[in-house]
Design a protein around this motif. Structure first.
Motif, PDB file in Angstrom:
ATOM      1  N   GLU A  60       0.816  -1.220   0.000  1.00 28.62           N
ATOM      2  CA  GLU A  60       0.000   0.000   0.000  1.00 28.62           C
ATOM      3  C   GLU A  60       0.847   1.267   0.000  1.00 28.62           C
ATOM      4  O   GLU A  60       0.587   2.213  -0.739  1.00 28.62           O
ATOM      5  CB  GLU A  60      -0.964   0.009   1.192  1.00 28.62           C
ATOM      6  CG  GLU A  60      -2.158  -0.931   1.048  1.00 28.62           C
ATOM      7  CD  GLU A  60      -1.833  -2.371   1.420  1.00 28.62           C
ATOM      8  OE1 GLU A  60      -0.682  -2.638   1.828  1.00 28.62           O
ATOM      9  OE2 GLU A  60      -2.720  -3.230   1.305  1.00 28.62           O
ATOM     10  N   SER A  61       1.861   1.278   0.859  1.00 27.85           N
ATOM     11  CA  SER A  61       2.689   2.467   0.915  1.00 27.85           C
ATOM     12  C   SER A  61       3.422   2.664  -0.422  1.00 27.85           C
ATOM     13  O   SER A  61       3.531   3.778  -0.921  1.00 27.85           O
ATOM     14  CB  SER A  61       3.693   2.317   2.060  1.00 27.85           C
ATOM     15  OG  SER A  61       4.118   3.553   2.501  1.00 27.85           O
ATOM     16  N   GLY A  62       3.895   1.567  -0.964  1.00 27.08           N
ATOM     17  CA  GLY A  62       4.627   1.623  -2.230  1.00 27.08           C
ATOM     18  C   GLY A  62       3.771   2.121  -3.374  1.00 27.08           C
ATOM     19  O   GLY A  62       4.149   3.049  -4.093  1.00 27.08           O
ATOM     20  N   PHE A  63       2.578   1.548  -3.556  1.00 29.56           N
ATOM     21  CA  PHE A  63       1.824   1.958  -4.749  1.00 29.56           C
ATOM     22  C   PHE A  63       1.068   3.275  -4.551  1.00 29.56           C
ATOM     23  O   PHE A  63       0.852   3.996  -5.528  1.00 29.56           O
ATOM     24  CB  PHE A  63       0.935   0.827  -5.299  1.00 29.56           C
ATOM     25  CG  PHE A  63      -0.250   0.416  -4.474  1.00 29.56           C
ATOM     26  CD1 PHE A  63      -1.398   1.192  -4.401  1.00 29.56           C
ATOM     27  CD2 PHE A  63      -0.247  -0.806  -3.813  1.00 29.56           C
ATOM     28  CE1 PHE A  63      -2.499   0.787  -3.660  1.00 29.56           C
ATOM     29  CE2 PHE A  63      -1.344  -1.223  -3.065  1.00 29.56           C
ATOM     30  CZ  PHE A  63      -2.475  -0.425  -2.987  1.00 29.56           C
ATOM     31  N   GLY A  65       2.436   5.747  -2.851  1.00 31.22           N
ATOM     32  CA  GLY A  65       3.552   6.657  -3.110  1.00 31.22           C
ATOM     33  C   GLY A  65       3.860   6.744  -4.599  1.00 31.22           C
ATOM     34  O   GLY A  65       4.147   7.825  -5.124  1.00 31.22           O
ATOM     35  N   ALA A  66       3.767   5.623  -5.279  1.00 33.77           N
ATOM     36  CA  ALA A  66       3.992   5.615  -6.730  1.00 33.77           C
ATOM     37  C   ALA A  66       2.913   6.446  -7.432  1.00 33.77           C
ATOM     38  O   ALA A  66       3.189   7.132  -8.424  1.00 33.77           O
ATOM     39  CB  ALA A  66       4.008   4.188  -7.260  1.00 33.77           C
ATOM     40  N   GLY A  67       1.711   6.389  -6.915  1.00 41.13           N
ATOM     41  CA  GLY A  67       0.640   7.222  -7.474  1.00 41.13           C
ATOM     42  C   GLY A  67       0.954   8.705  -7.300  1.00 41.13           C
ATOM     43  O   GLY A  67       0.749   9.513  -8.215  1.00 41.13           O
TER      44      GLY A  67
ATOM     45  N   PRO B 126       9.069   5.480  -2.844  1.00 41.82           N
ATOM     46  CA  PRO B 126       7.852   5.271  -3.640  1.00 41.82           C
ATOM     47  C   PRO B 126       7.581   6.414  -4.619  1.00 41.82           C
ATOM     48  O   PRO B 126       7.073   6.179  -5.722  1.00 41.82           O
ATOM     49  CB  PRO B 126       6.746   5.186  -2.575  1.00 41.82           C
ATOM     50  CG  PRO B 126       7.449   4.733  -1.332  1.00 41.82           C
ATOM     51  CD  PRO B 126       8.792   5.404  -1.391  1.00 41.82           C
ATOM     52  N   LEU B 127       7.943   7.639  -4.240  1.00 41.58           N
ATOM     53  CA  LEU B 127       7.763   8.768  -5.166  1.00 41.58           C
ATOM     54  C   LEU B 127       8.635   8.580  -6.402  1.00 41.58           C
ATOM     55  O   LEU B 127       8.216   8.875  -7.526  1.00 41.58           O
ATOM     56  CB  LEU B 127       8.134  10.092  -4.493  1.00 41.58           C
ATOM     57  CG  LEU B 127       7.368  10.504  -3.245  1.00 41.58           C
ATOM     58  CD1 LEU B 127       7.838  11.881  -2.774  1.00 41.58           C
ATOM     59  CD2 LEU B 127       5.875  10.528  -3.516  1.00 41.58           C
ATOM     60  N   VAL B 129       9.561   5.783  -7.653  1.00 36.47           N
ATOM     61  CA  VAL B 129       8.902   4.747  -8.465  1.00 36.47           C
ATOM     62  C   VAL B 129       7.815   5.395  -9.329  1.00 36.47           C
ATOM     63  O   VAL B 129       7.701   5.112 -10.528  1.00 36.47           O
ATOM     64  CB  VAL B 129       8.303   3.651  -7.551  1.00 36.47           C
ATOM     65  CG1 VAL B 129       7.381   2.717  -8.341  1.00 36.47           C
ATOM     66  CG2 VAL B 129       9.417   2.851  -6.884  1.00 36.47           C
ATOM     67  N   GLY B 130       7.044   6.288  -8.732  1.00 38.32           N
ATOM     68  CA  GLY B 130       5.951   6.929  -9.464  1.00 38.32           C
ATOM     69  C   GLY B 130       6.435   7.871 -10.545  1.00 38.32           C
ATOM     70  O   GLY B 130       5.881   7.896 -11.656  1.00 38.32           O
ATOM     71  N   GLU B 157       9.169   0.568   3.037  1.00 40.43           N
ATOM     72  CA  GLU B 157       9.037   1.279   1.758  1.00 40.43           C
ATOM     73  C   GLU B 157      10.241   1.018   0.843  1.00 40.43           C
ATOM     74  O   GLU B 157      10.111   1.053  -0.381  1.00 40.43           O
ATOM     75  CB  GLU B 157       8.850   2.785   2.001  1.00 40.43           C
ATOM     76  CG  GLU B 157       7.460   3.091   2.548  1.00 40.43           C
ATOM     77  CD  GLU B 157       7.192   4.572   2.786  1.00 40.43           C
ATOM     78  OE1 GLU B 157       8.160   5.330   2.995  1.00 40.43           O
ATOM     79  OE2 GLU B 157       6.013   4.962   2.768  1.00 40.43           O
ATOM     80  N   GLU B 160       9.333  -2.428  -0.708  1.00 43.07           N
ATOM     81  CA  GLU B 160       8.200  -2.280  -1.623  1.00 43.07           C
ATOM     82  C   GLU B 160       8.641  -1.576  -2.907  1.00 43.07           C
ATOM     83  O   GLU B 160       8.259  -1.957  -4.017  1.00 43.07           O
ATOM     84  CB  GLU B 160       7.069  -1.474  -0.945  1.00 43.07           C
ATOM     85  CG  GLU B 160       6.441  -2.201   0.234  1.00 43.07           C
ATOM     86  CD  GLU B 160       5.235  -1.467   0.819  1.00 43.07           C
ATOM     87  OE1 GLU B 160       4.775  -0.496   0.215  1.00 43.07           O
ATOM     88  OE2 GLU B 160       4.760  -1.894   1.888  1.00 43.07           O
ATOM     89  N   SER B 161       9.465  -0.555  -2.742  1.00 47.49           N
ATOM     90  CA  SER B 161       9.856   0.252  -3.904  1.00 47.49           C
ATOM     91  C   SER B 161      10.798  -0.495  -4.834  1.00 47.49           C
ATOM     92  O   SER B 161      10.679  -0.407  -6.058  1.00 47.49           O
ATOM     93  CB  SER B 161      10.515   1.551  -3.434  1.00 47.49           C
ATOM     94  OG  SER B 161       9.595   2.296  -2.665  1.00 47.49           O
ATOM     95  N   LEU B 164       8.697  -3.008  -6.746  1.00 46.10           N
ATOM     96  CA  LEU B 164       7.889  -2.362  -7.794  1.00 46.10           C
ATOM     97  C   LEU B 164       8.779  -1.901  -8.955  1.00 46.10           C
ATOM     98  O   LEU B 164       8.421  -2.063 -10.127  1.00 46.10           O
ATOM     99  CB  LEU B 164       7.126  -1.158  -7.224  1.00 46.10           C
ATOM    100  CG  LEU B 164       5.956  -1.479  -6.275  1.00 46.10           C
ATOM    101  CD1 LEU B 164       5.442  -0.194  -5.617  1.00 46.10           C
ATOM    102  CD2 LEU B 164       4.818  -2.171  -7.012  1.00 46.10           C
TER     103      LEU B 164
END
Lengths: 333, 329
Positions: A60-63, A65-67, B126-127, B129-130, B157, B160-161, B164
């Protein structure tokens, strides 16, 4: 004028956005192959492809944040979080990044992100899939918080959220998905930050939103049968809060009953009560009343769960007590 | 010489040295300004780690995106954010690169694609990654470069990052600045497996470890990684081994490490190393070094004077930049 379900309204909004704007994409857990935990995105993968309907890992945190990053990078992401309780795993990204980046950067960074999440109780999903945390998010400057409670808002609020340059969270109550209603014309939809009076009345204002709106409307109808003229205010947007509409309604009805599925303490209902105390005290003919969720983690057993949530008879009972109250208006000297 | 060594000119080495000296002296001036209470809040200094931001930045072009941590003065300087704008931000002035809202930990300059300044450990991954996902979707041939410390490796994170990034084969260069301490927590108390680059390799990223005290090594590794990323090879990871010469922030009595350990690392510092090499190979004259240092000092003096004289944001501006438009409430 056609009859559709909330689920289909939410879906139609996404189809429209994906069709009209190539920057829009949907990302979340099981939104693609599975069709969405609540089947809102069913079929979208076939129609729009894996580049735009992205199944994410359970990160959740990853995607989220990716958003946020993708929004900064020029896209218009719709991030679906399977349920509001899971969004707590992404609180860091939502509060520390999405809500702060514009301010922290002195206005240089925009985060035009939309986060959709299912929320609310009523399906016996117990204490980790049922809560109402809109008040928690509405506490945070930098976020906008929408909670559609009508078919029209379910269908058309997403478009307004995607057009907004700031991060917008849209709550979707799980008990609404199967409900059906008549789809109004686009022109009838108020701007997303405005509260709407769903039923006008003169005797008492019920102030509510989202998953409690239909309960308030049912209560208002029953009260009409008893001869009372009830106004129902649908807040729609919890941040920024349309305080003017709330105050204006109470100015006319002199009585305010707030219905909030979330816990009473330190939440939206408390914020609205405080607003009335600060800005509408002298219009009130009775103390503000609140019908809220009972302060317990949502229980599994059907009877316990029902007892923990605002129900129509409670709303009616509270309203009648307020309407029959003989407490006189304090004389202002 | 191995094939991944850069063939660098004398001028380029001088440029790298000057960039590192700029950062070092900027940080030292910040210490003075902090004790004078011109700068407040948390102040995290980059002394000892200069080779990493300076080396990596040589591999990036103006379209690439950069994300960094709260220890990011050096990254902002190396990226080309004007020193005046950075210093004004430290002073909390209106002319600061974040309009006085960010301070030391949140330097931003979007015109240079410098996306902060993030003070949540691992919060920028994560940023990144986005941003890279957006670039990939819009078919922009750019790299997103994300700097973080080894402390971030313990955060969810991070994992996760990296997952991804590889899963979606995104154009990201992850730079881990391994300075061996997460605040005061030593690497051996942080990580069950202290070979950080192996964690990235486990997620399928091309991953390596380099001497973060050697600016040429850092640049060489970054150039190769960026070339590969631009050619579609997906995310790359470089662990740069380094050391922080000063405390975590200005509130650090450094009970967790010995002064002899710090002294040993200082002997291997990036500026000393490069200066020594240039001198012993007759690639720099004493006058050239002196001129370089004087130019840096003048630049810093001017930045401080500019920051001193800059206006503060009027209080009427307090609510600006919370939203694009101030909500009607």
């Amino acid at each position: 004028m056609s009859e559709i379900s909330f689920r289909d309204a939410f879906k139609a909004a996404m189809v429209e956005a994906l069709t009209e704007d190539s920057r829009v994409f949907l990302m979340g857990e099981d939104v693609g192959h599975y069709g969405g935990c609540y089947a809102v995105s069913k079929g979208l993968l076939d129609d729009f492809g894996a580049q735009r309907i992205i199944d994410t890992p359970l990160s959740e945190s990853g995607f989220v944040g990716a958003g946020i990053g993708a929004a900064i990078g020029g896209m218009r992401p719709i991030v679906e979080i399977m349920t509001v309780n899971f969004s707590l795993l992404a609180l860091d990204q939502i509060i520390n990044n999405a809500a702060t980046l514009r301010h922290m950067s002195g206005g240089q960074v925009s985060v035009p992100l939309v986060i959709r999440m299912a929320c609310g109780a009523g399906k016996q999903l117990a204490a980790q899939h049922s809560h109402s945390f809109e008040g928690l998010y509405a506490h945070v400057p930098g976020l906008k918080v929408l909670y559609p409670g009508t078919i029209g808002d379910a269908r058309y609020m997403l478009k307004m959220a995607l057009a907004d340059p700031d991060p917008v969270i849209i709550f979707e109550h799980v008990m609404l998905y199967n409900q059906t209603g008549t789809l109004p014309e686009t022109d009838n939809i108020a701007p997303m930050e405005k509260a709407v009076i769903r039923k006008t009345g003169t005797d008492l204002s019920i102030i509510t939103w989202g998953g409690c709106l239909y309960k308030a409307m049912q209560a208002a109808e029953q009260l009409e049968e008893q001869g009372y003229n009830i106004e129902v205010v649908d807040l729609r947007c919890l941040r920024p809060l349309d305080r003017d509409t709330i105050i204006d309604s109470v100015r006319r009805t002199h009585k305010a009953l707030i219905v909030d599925e979330s816990w009473k303490s330190v939440g939206m209902s408390a914020e609205i009560s405080a607003t009335l105390a600060e800005q509408a005290l002298w219009y009130l003919d009775a103390p503000v009343r609140r019908i809220c969720g009972i302060e317990v983690p949502t229980p599994y057993a059907d009877h316990l769960e029902k007892a923990s949530l605002p129900q129509v008879p409670q709303i009616v009972e509270a309203a009648v007590q307020m309407l029959q109250s003989t407490i006189p208006t304090p004389e202002v000297k | 010489m191995s094939s991944n060594k850069l063939h660098v000119s004398r001028e380029h080495l001088h440029f790298l040295l000057k960039q590192m000296i700029r950062i070092r002296r900027f940080e030292e001036r910040c210490v003075t300004l902090y004790s004078e209470e011109k700068i407040r809040g948390f102040l995290h200094l980059y002394n000892g780690e200069e080779a990493i931001s300076v080396g990596v930045m040589q591999a990036l072009n103006s379209q690439d995106a950069v994300l960094a941590t709260y220890r990011e003065h050096g990254h902002a300087l190396a990226r080309g954010v004007p020193m005046n704008d950075i210093m004004a931000e430290m002073f909390g002035k209106q002319t600061g690169c974040s309009g006085g809202r960010g301070g030391s930990m949140h330097l931003f300059d979007i015109s240079r694609r410098f996306f902060g300044g993030n003070a949540i450990v691992a919060g920028a991954l994560p940023l990144a990654v986005g941003l890279a996902l957006a670039d990939k979707m819009q078919q922009r041939p750019v790299v997103t470069c994300c700097f973080f410390g080894e402390g971030a490796v313990a955060e969810g994170e991070f994992h996760e990052s990296l997952n991804l990034a590889k899963l979606w084969q995104l154009p990201i260069l992850f730079i881990c600045e391994n300075n061996r301490y997460a605040m005061g927590n030593a690497l051996e108390l942080e990580e069950s497996n202290q070979n950080i680059y192996l964690k990235a390799a486990n997620y399928g990223l091309a991953s390596q470890v380099v001497d973060g005290m050697n600016v040429v090594d850092v640049e060489a590794a970054s150039q190769l990684a960026c070339t590969a990323i631009r050619n579609g090879a997906g995310p790359h990871f470089i662990e740069c081994q380094t050391y922080r010469f000063r405390g975590h922030s200005m509130f650090d009595t450094q009970l967790y490490r010995s002064s002899s350990e710090i002294d040993e690392w200082k002997k291997m510092g990036p500026i000393i190393q490069l200066t020594h090499w240039l001198k012993s190979n007759h690639q720099i004259e004493a006058e050239e070094l002196q001129a370089m240092e004087q130019a840096v000092d003048r630049e810093i003096d001017a930045a401080v004077a500019d920051a001193e004289n800059a206006a503060v944001e009027p209080l009427e501006g307090l609510l600006t930049h919370v939203y694009a438009e101030a909500p009607h409430e």
